[in-house]
Scaffold this active site. Structure first.
Site, PDB file in Angstrom:
ATOM      1  N   ASP A 196       0.818  -1.207   0.000  1.00  9.59           N
ATOM      2  CA  ASP A 196       0.000   0.000   0.000  1.00  9.59           C
ATOM      3  C   ASP A 196       0.859   1.268   0.000  1.00  9.59           C
ATOM      4  OD1 ASP A 196      -2.323   1.529   0.069  1.00  9.59           O
ATOM      5  OD2 ASP A 196      -2.363   1.572   2.257  1.00  9.59           O
TER       6      ASP A 196
ATOM      7  N   ASN B 134       6.930  -7.476   6.554  1.00 10.30           N
ATOM      8  CA  ASN B 134       5.763  -6.731   7.005  1.00 10.30           C
ATOM      9  C   ASN B 134       4.480  -7.384   6.496  1.00 10.30           C
ATOM     10  OD1 ASN B 134       4.410  -4.109   8.051  1.00 10.30           O
ATOM     11  ND2 ASN B 134       3.633  -4.310   5.952  1.00 10.30           N
ATOM     12  N   GLU B 135       3.615  -7.735   7.431  1.00  4.60           N
ATOM     13  CA  GLU B 135       2.271  -8.248   7.167  1.00  4.60           C
ATOM     14  C   GLU B 135       2.228  -9.429   6.194  1.00  4.60           C
ATOM     15  OE1 GLU B 135      -0.457  -5.076   6.204  1.00  4.60           O
ATOM     16  OE2 GLU B 135      -0.553  -4.445   8.296  1.00  4.60           O
TER      17      GLU B 135
ATOM     18  N   ASN C 211       0.380  -4.926  13.756  1.00  4.82           N
ATOM     19  CA  ASN C 211      -0.351  -3.853  13.081  1.00  4.82           C
ATOM     20  C   ASN C 211      -1.839  -4.088  13.322  1.00  4.82           C
ATOM     21  OD1 ASN C 211       2.130  -3.090  12.096  1.00  4.82           O
ATOM     22  ND2 ASN C 211       1.714  -3.644   9.971  1.00  4.82           N
TER      23      ASN C 211
ATOM     24  N   TYR D 154      -5.921  -2.291  13.466  1.00  5.98           N
ATOM     25  CA  TYR D 154      -6.765  -1.183  13.028  1.00  5.98           C
ATOM     26  C   TYR D 154      -8.209  -1.349  13.515  1.00  5.98           C
ATOM     27  CZ  TYR D 154      -2.897   0.317  10.103  1.00  5.98           C
ATOM     28  OH  TYR D 154      -1.679   0.769   9.659  1.00  5.98           O
TER      29      TYR D 154
ATOM     30  N   TYR E 258     -10.411  -0.201  10.032  1.00  9.15           N
ATOM     31  CA  TYR E 258     -10.805  -1.165   9.002  1.00  9.15           C
ATOM     32  C   TYR E 258     -11.888  -2.115   9.495  1.00  9.15           C
ATOM     33  CZ  TYR E 258      -6.772   0.418   6.326  1.00  9.15           C
ATOM     34  OH  TYR E 258      -5.878   1.181   5.622  1.00  9.15           O
TER      35      TYR E 258
ATOM     36  N   GLU F 187       1.856  -0.520  13.921  1.00 12.05           N
ATOM     37  CA  GLU F 187       0.951   0.309  13.124  1.00 12.05           C
ATOM     38  C   GLU F 187      -0.389   0.412  13.826  1.00 12.05           C
ATOM     39  OE1 GLU F 187       0.361  -0.585   8.996  1.00 12.05           O
ATOM     40  OE2 GLU F 187       2.479  -1.042   8.630  1.00 12.05           O
TER      41      GLU F 187
ATOM     42  N   TRP G 268       0.932   4.680  12.594  1.00 10.69           N
ATOM     43  CA  TRP G 268       0.951   4.667  11.131  1.00 10.69           C
ATOM     44  C   TRP G 268       0.128   5.848  10.643  1.00 10.69           C
ATOM     45  CZ3 TRP G 268       4.084   2.347   8.025  1.00 10.69           C
ATOM     46  CH2 TRP G 268       3.806   2.318   6.649  1.00 10.69           C
TER      47      TRP G 268
ATOM     48  N   LYS H 108      -3.211   8.623   6.706  1.00 11.39           N
ATOM     49  CA  LYS H 108      -3.078   8.315   8.130  1.00 11.39           C
ATOM     50  C   LYS H 108      -1.969   9.101   8.817  1.00 11.39           C
ATOM     51  CE  LYS H 108      -4.983   3.639   7.888  1.00 11.39           C
ATOM     52  NZ  LYS H 108      -5.088   3.565   6.417  1.00 11.39           N
TER      53      LYS H 108
END
Length: 596
Positions: A163, A414-415, A468, A470, A474, A506, A551, A570
């Site tokens: 992203d 990452n992720e 991370n 949210y 999300y 994040e 983030w 963000k």
């Protein structure tokens, strides 16, 4: 790989500036030997810089394939008898370098330096033509990975799973440098201390060890010698040592001199700091003291420049980090410029150093939208070829940054998709490799919220948990009361299952600068503040939490999509570095958290 430097035996010439530039529309530049003459067309491009936001022709921005850069270079006439190198600090994502008609280097990976010995191809005092073909394509074996889509009308589109915008170009400096035939090729330094005495272990690699005499001198910041040793490996003690500490980046110089027959052949200075890093229980210790991370995941991203490095922008960003009371950053999601890393070493900024392994997850796209067909760990997606590239990325990152006191933790991905069986055989060898390359630092990866506590198959392999999350953005969007309960529940599950130090790497909400409401509505600055406050309340209630990285530091550009209007919003700061309300809330939070 040691970074070039000027010394008594070495010299550098910076090749930054305006280069000739051409787009390889027909993918014919390599086969038609564009390096053998002036590039076609009349375009120029800056080095460093991204090419995507510079030109009025949208086709240049959207081009998938090669961009070409070219310039004339004069070799200093005093370099007779020296080895001559060209060094490219980054070519995103693949670089091919030519000296006149001859290919001298190829490198895959857009965020790491590479170089070539061109001694036999150039003459001191004369000019040569330097051409660099830069390919922006991402495929399944790349780090980060991607796919090329061929449309019916013949156009090619780049699909990728991360992203942030796939900027391309020569994003960092290009150098010509000289070095002796007999020279320091590599150096590794590790440190410890007891009381006020520093312990420094070192090893030096020399190109020609025959009758080579290696002498090591350690100088303090004032230039006074505080220790010395002989041999290509050994240890020294520094009495009355000044430690490298967060916020106080004290550096020593290790002057490495190589002689043969009493004649000095090479002198190289490696900076280092004396400090220790350890994980004990649920604590992360720097110099034996618990450390709490405050700061951001960041991006090398600015208007016009894209990912191109700029010293002025770098200084501005670090001044804002100081203003907001951030003590650390994560190099999300790729290794940053060596100039940025040097700054962190000098100023005591703590760094989580991350490879470019972002997007290893076929279940999501950029962390927010539905994924493509098929599983992650299968042929043509994340497979053995991807793992081989990933291993090389880890080797390069550790090789470049192993001596940096600012780097306290390796983040190898990452992720990624880690809630499936294929994750463990993929990641276990990578963890083993990282520890083998550098036993002195903890190893981690950044966990995506689709692999929550109890579902992730690899977290036990790592020293530190990085999450991370949210909730409230999300998922449970706008419902901070429910999000608070969900966040706390999951963090307590991680604590109970692993009892490891845990950093929230994040958390954040897209925020349109200047948008306000008397209600805490998503996208308003008011909601950003309420969202951050909620997360901080939870962190303070969960024992394993030892850090918070928001983030993001600043808004940044992404690929287009219905969820991304002019990029990711963000940031605590806008893309042009104006603070949102969340920035002032963070400044106060972190001042209180750090006792300032």
């Amino acid at each position: 790989m040691l970074r070039p430097q000027n010394s008594a035996t070495r010299e550098m010439v910076n090749l930054d500036g305006t280069w000739r530039f051409a787009v390889d529309w027909g993918h014919e530049g390599l086969s038609d030997n564009w390096q053998s003459g002036p590039l076609p067309g009349r375009l120029d491009a800056p080095v460093p810089g991204s090419v995507n936001d510079l030109y009025h022709d949208e086709k240049i921005r959207d081009h998938v394939g090669y961009y070409w850069f070219q310039r004339e270079v004069q070799v200093p006439r005093g370099w007779n008898g020296e080895r001559i190198f060209v060094r490219v600090e980054s070519a995103t994502h693949e670089g091919t370098v030519f000296v006149n008609d001859t290919k001298v280097a190829e490198h895959t990976g857009g965020y790491m330096p590479f170089e070539a010995d061109i001694t036999g191809l150039v003459t001191p005092g004369e000019n040569f033509r330097l051409s660099i073909a830069v390919n922006n394509e991402l495929v399944n074996s790349s780090i980060p990975p991607g796919e090329i889509i061929e449309l019916e009308d013949g156009r090619r589109q780049q699909e990728y799973k991360h992203d942030f915008y796939n900027y391309s170009g020569l994003h960092r400096s290009v150098w010509l440098y000289s070095a002796p035939e007999v020279r320091v090729e590599d150096a590794t330094i590790t440190t410890d201390f007891a009381g006020d005495t520093g312990h420094v272990n070192y090893s030096v690699s020399v190109t020609d060890t025959a009758d080579a005499d290696v002498q090591v001198r350690v100088l303090d910041k004032a230039g006074s010698q505080v220790a010395e040793a002989s041999g290509d490996a050994g240890s020294v003690e520094i009495p009355g040592v000044t430690l490298w500490q967060p916020g106080a980046g004290y550096l020593y110089d290790m002057v490495i001199e190589v002689s043969q027959g009493g004649d000095l052949k090479d002198s190289f200075t490696q900076k280092f700091g004396v400090r220790t890093v350890a994980v004990e229980g649920k604590q992360f210790l720097i110099n034996g003291e618990p450390f709490y991370f405050t700061g951001f995941g960041m991006h090398e991203d600015h208007e016009t420049l894209g990912k191109g490095h700029s010293d002025a922008h770098m200084i501005q960003d670090f001044q804002l980090l100081e203003w907001i009371n951030a003590n650390s950053l994560r190099t999300s999601h790729y290794p940053y410029s060596e100039d940025i890393m040097d700054y962190c070493d000098r100023h005591g900024v703590v760094v989580i150093d991350e490879t470019a392994a972002v997007g290893l997850n076929w279940a999501i796209a950029g962390g927010i939208m539905g994924g493509t067909a098929g599983g992650t760990y299968e042929k043509g997606h994340v497979d053995d070829s991807t793992q081989a590239t990933h291993k090389e990325a880890i080797r390069e990152l550790v090789g470049r940054d192993k001596n940096r006191p600012s780097v306290v933790l390796w983040s190898i991905a990452n992720e990624p998709d880690t809630a499936v069986d294929g994750a463990r055989p993929y990641f276990e060898p990578l963890v083993e490799l990282t520890r083998e390359l550098d036993p002195s630092r903890p190893v981690g990866f950044v966990n995506v919220m689709f692999a929550p506590a109890g579902a992730c198959t690899v977290s036990d392999l790592f020293d530190v948990l990085m999450l991370n999350r949210y909730y409230g953005w999300y998922v449970q969007t706008g419902d901070l009361r429910t999000a608070e309960a969900s966040l706390e529940k999951e963090l307590r599950q991680w604590d109970e299952q692993y009892a490891k130090p845990t950093i929230m790497t994040e958390y954040g909400a897209d925020t349109v600068a200047g948008m306000h409401s008397i209600y805490d509505q998503p996208f308003t600055e008011d909601y950003q503040v309420a969202f951050l406050d909620m997360y901080h309340r939870v962190f303070d209630r969960v024992e394993c939490m030892i850090g918070e990285h928001v983030w993001n530091f600043a808004d940044f550009q992404t690929k287009y999509g219905y969820a991304r209007v002019d990029g990711n919003k963000k940031g605590a700061f806008t893309r042009d570095r104006r603070p949102k309300a969340g920035a002032r809330a963070l400044k106060q939070r972190w001042a209180e958290k750090l006792g300032r």
